[in-house]
Write an enzyme that holds these catalytic residues in place. Structure first.
Site, PDB file in Angstrom:
ATOM      1  N   CYS A 120       0.254  12.603   8.550  1.00  0.00           N
ATOM      2  CA  CYS A 120       1.468  13.331   8.910  1.00  0.00           C
ATOM      3  C   CYS A 120       2.721  12.710   9.636  1.00  0.00           C
ATOM      4  CB  CYS A 120       0.788  14.642   9.766  1.00  0.00           C
ATOM      5  SG  CYS A 120      -0.188  15.735   8.965  1.00  0.00           S
ATOM      6  N   HIS A 124       0.247   2.609  17.109  1.00  0.00           N
ATOM      7  CA  HIS A 124      -1.065   2.715  16.167  1.00  0.00           C
ATOM      8  C   HIS A 124      -1.951   2.226  16.919  1.00  0.00           C
ATOM      9  CE1 HIS A 124      -3.490   2.666  12.863  1.00  0.00           C
ATOM     10  NE2 HIS A 124      -2.589   2.769  11.772  1.00  0.00           N
ATOM     11  N   HIS A 154      16.826  18.042  22.428  1.00  0.00           N
ATOM     12  CA  HIS A 154      16.211  18.948  21.571  1.00  0.00           C
ATOM     13  C   HIS A 154      14.905  18.246  21.078  1.00  0.00           C
ATOM     14  CE1 HIS A 154      19.598  21.389  20.920  1.00  0.00           C
ATOM     15  NE2 HIS A 154      20.281  20.386  20.874  1.00  0.00           N
ATOM     16  N   HIS A 168       5.716  17.671  16.061  1.00  0.00           N
ATOM     17  CA  HIS A 168       4.943  17.953  14.707  1.00  0.00           C
ATOM     18  C   HIS A 168       4.327  19.264  14.696  1.00  0.00           C
ATOM     19  CE1 HIS A 168       2.573  17.685  11.241  1.00  0.00           C
ATOM     20  NE2 HIS A 168       1.456  17.407  12.081  1.00  0.00           N
ATOM     21  N   HIS A 224       4.795  28.823  12.344  1.00  0.00           N
ATOM     22  CA  HIS A 224       4.598  30.554  12.079  1.00  0.00           C
ATOM     23  C   HIS A 224       5.251  30.662  10.572  1.00  0.00           C
ATOM     24  CE1 HIS A 224       5.801  34.645  12.184  1.00  0.00           C
ATOM     25  NE2 HIS A 224       4.494  34.949  12.641  1.00  0.00           N
ATOM     26  N   ASN A 265       1.725  24.309   8.702  1.00  0.00           N
ATOM     27  CA  ASN A 265       1.803  22.543   8.907  1.00  0.00           C
ATOM     28  C   ASN A 265       2.200  22.115   7.419  1.00  0.00           C
ATOM     29  OD1 ASN A 265       1.385  19.935   9.008  1.00  0.00           O
ATOM     30  ND2 ASN A 265      -0.533  20.183  10.018  1.00  0.00           N
TER      31      ASN A 265
END
Length: 505
Positions: free
Chosen positions: A222, A301, A386, A390, A419, A423
């Site tokens: 993702c 990572h 802002h 994720h 919502h 995802n």
């Protein structure tokens, strides 16, 4: 309230310390030092005239250094426009409809001989689904909405092509950019990578030029959306006066899990159809019409650690069913990886006042381990306006909201995206940015921080600055529902109640 005012005063004083000291001193010196024309003539004839051999090389070196710096510094990378795919309304999938899809997929599994008697898995999935933070207007793939579901390679390709082509058509329409002007193409899809590649499909569909530099990123989870942006940025620093096209998506049809392993069932409850296309440019003339400029990208990572590497992993269960398992360590792993990413990003974006406080507590903890229990957590809201976290799930948003000391409005875009769209993997951060714009909150000079988490385990960040007061794009995915958000979530049941302002339904 007093402590907040004191901290804001401290931040203002430290941030503007140079100005507060420099201008009074300049005024004092200017008042004391009064130079006449005769003084300037005396300075020239007594010193400068006899030292031209020293001054000329120094002046030439200064000019040469300035020109070299301007010529070699990285050119700005602009975000001209982006487009998030909005699936057709007939693909909308309420929680009850999603549960029916799970049932039909399991029933269609050849190993079950058309039966699906065990109801314990259904209760488990329903409980996860109801507490996930997803609403009743997310979207499922057309192949799985049929009865019986079509979990085939052809349907999977159809889903991905529909998402990518839909997002790109809207992007090219909004920007009036000729696809043949694209010099760099980066496509990322973690779980579905056919041959020819998805990047080749884009080249074929939109007839991109033959020397386009195309890349296809797979298996990177993702967080791959920010990786794709970072790769495009590096390429734009090398190849001048061109456009870079980034496409982020994920496939649901081919990767829905039909087995009995509960750690593999969870992903079924969270992932939904979605994708985004982003147009970047390094052309100076594009600055005026661009929305944002890329300020920083930071990639972390932690895959060298076995626990991090295995916390999100694709594999077969005991019955040979392929799925993605989520380990119980994922929350701890995510927390550690985010901290490492923040430790790298913080010094790049935080004001001096926050760096100083962190350094003082860091040294204090080294000297007085028992008295100081925790390091100072910087206030990132002093540097960032802002946040696009994720939308991996309600728990992910909750943890980052707490650890970063954010207010509910700071994570509103993430919760609303989860919502409304679920995802959508690497593209979720773009749906979140698309939420902020129609709310009228993105002002010129505002900075937005996109935080993406993914398997490996990785945490990647991108920081953008708004070049104008940014308005919503044409055909935004929030165009017809922005007034109904944010929604009120019941913290106990996880169920939501959509807010309807001004009596509108």
């Amino acid at each position: 309230m007093t402590s907040i005012n004191v901290k804001l005063l401290y931040h203002y004083v430290i941030t503007n310390l140079f100005n507060l000291c420099f201008f009074p001193l300049t005024a004092i010196v200017a008042g004391k030092a009064y130079l006449t024309i005769d003084d300037l003539h005396h300075l020239y004839y007594s010193y400068l005239q006899h030292n031209l051999i020293t001054i000329a090389p120094l002046l030439a070196f200064t000019v040469f250094g300035s020109v070299l710096y301007i010529a070699t510094r990285p050119k700005p990378v602009y975000l001209v426009e982006y487009s998030c795919y909005l699936p057709p309304t007939h693909c909308r999938s309420s929680i009850s409809k999603v549960m029916d899809i799970f049932f039909q997929v399991r029933k269609a599994d050849p190993s079950r001989n058309g039966t699906c008697d065990d109801s314990s898995w259904l209760d488990f999935l329903r409980k996860i689904q109801e507490r996930s933070g997803l609403g009743d207007e997310t979207h499922g793939p057309e192949g799985l909405l049929q009865v019986p579901p079509r979990k085939t390679f052809a349907r999977a390709r159809e889903e991905t092509e529909q998402v990518i082509i839909g997002a790109l058509e809207n992007l090219f329409k909004n920007t009036n950019v000729n696809p043949k002007d694209i010099g760099i193409l980066v496509v990322n899809s973690s779980m579905f990578n056919p041959t020819p590649s998805l990047s080749a499909m884009v080249v074929n569909t939109f007839k991109l030029r033959s020397n386009v530099r195309s890349f296809n990123l797979g298996g990177m989870g993702c967080s791959a959306g920010v990786i794709a942006i970072d790769l495009a940025k590096d390429l734009l620093h090398v190849h001048k006066n061109t456009y870079a096209l980034v496409v982020s998506t994920e496939n649901i049809t081919y990767n829905i899990y039909a087995g009995d392993n509960r750690s593999m069932m969870v992903s079924n409850c969270l992932f939904r159809v979605g994708g985004a296309a982003i147009l970047l440019s390094n052309k100076p003339r594009d600055r005026r019409r661009s929305k944002y400029e890329l300020v920083h990208t930071v990639r972390t990572h932690t895959g060298a650690d076995d626990k991090s590497f295995r916390c999100v992993q694709q594999g077969d269960d005991e019955n040979g069913q392929t799925g993605v398992s989520l380990s119980k360590d994922i929350t701890d792993v995510a927390g550690r990886t985010v901290k490492k990413n923040i430790a790298t990003l913080g010094p790049l974006i935080l004001p001096l006042s926050e760096k100083l406080l962190f350094f003082v507590t860091f040294m204090g903890k080294k000297l007085f381990k028992d008295e100081i229990k925790h390091y100072y957590v910087p206030d990132f809201k002093l540097a960032i306006d802002h946040f696009c976290i994720h939308a991996g799930g309600k728990a992910v948003i909750d943890v980052l909201e707490k650890n970063l000391g954010l207010a509910p409005i700071d994570v509103e875009a993430s919760r609303s995206t989860l919502h409304r769209f679920g995802n959508t993997s690497s593209s979720s951060i773009w749906y979140e940015l698309a939420y902020i714009e129609p709310k009228g909150r993105m002002k010129k000079g505002n900075k937005v921080w996109q935080i993406a988490l993914g398997s490996g385990f990785k945490c990647n960040s991108a920081v953008w600055v708004a070049l104008n007061n940014v308005k919503a794009s044409t055909n935004s995915p929030w165009e017809h529902c922005i007034d109904r958000y944010p929604v009120k979530i019941d913290s106990d049941s996880g169920k939501s109640e959509t807010r309807v302002p001004n009596g509108r339904s």
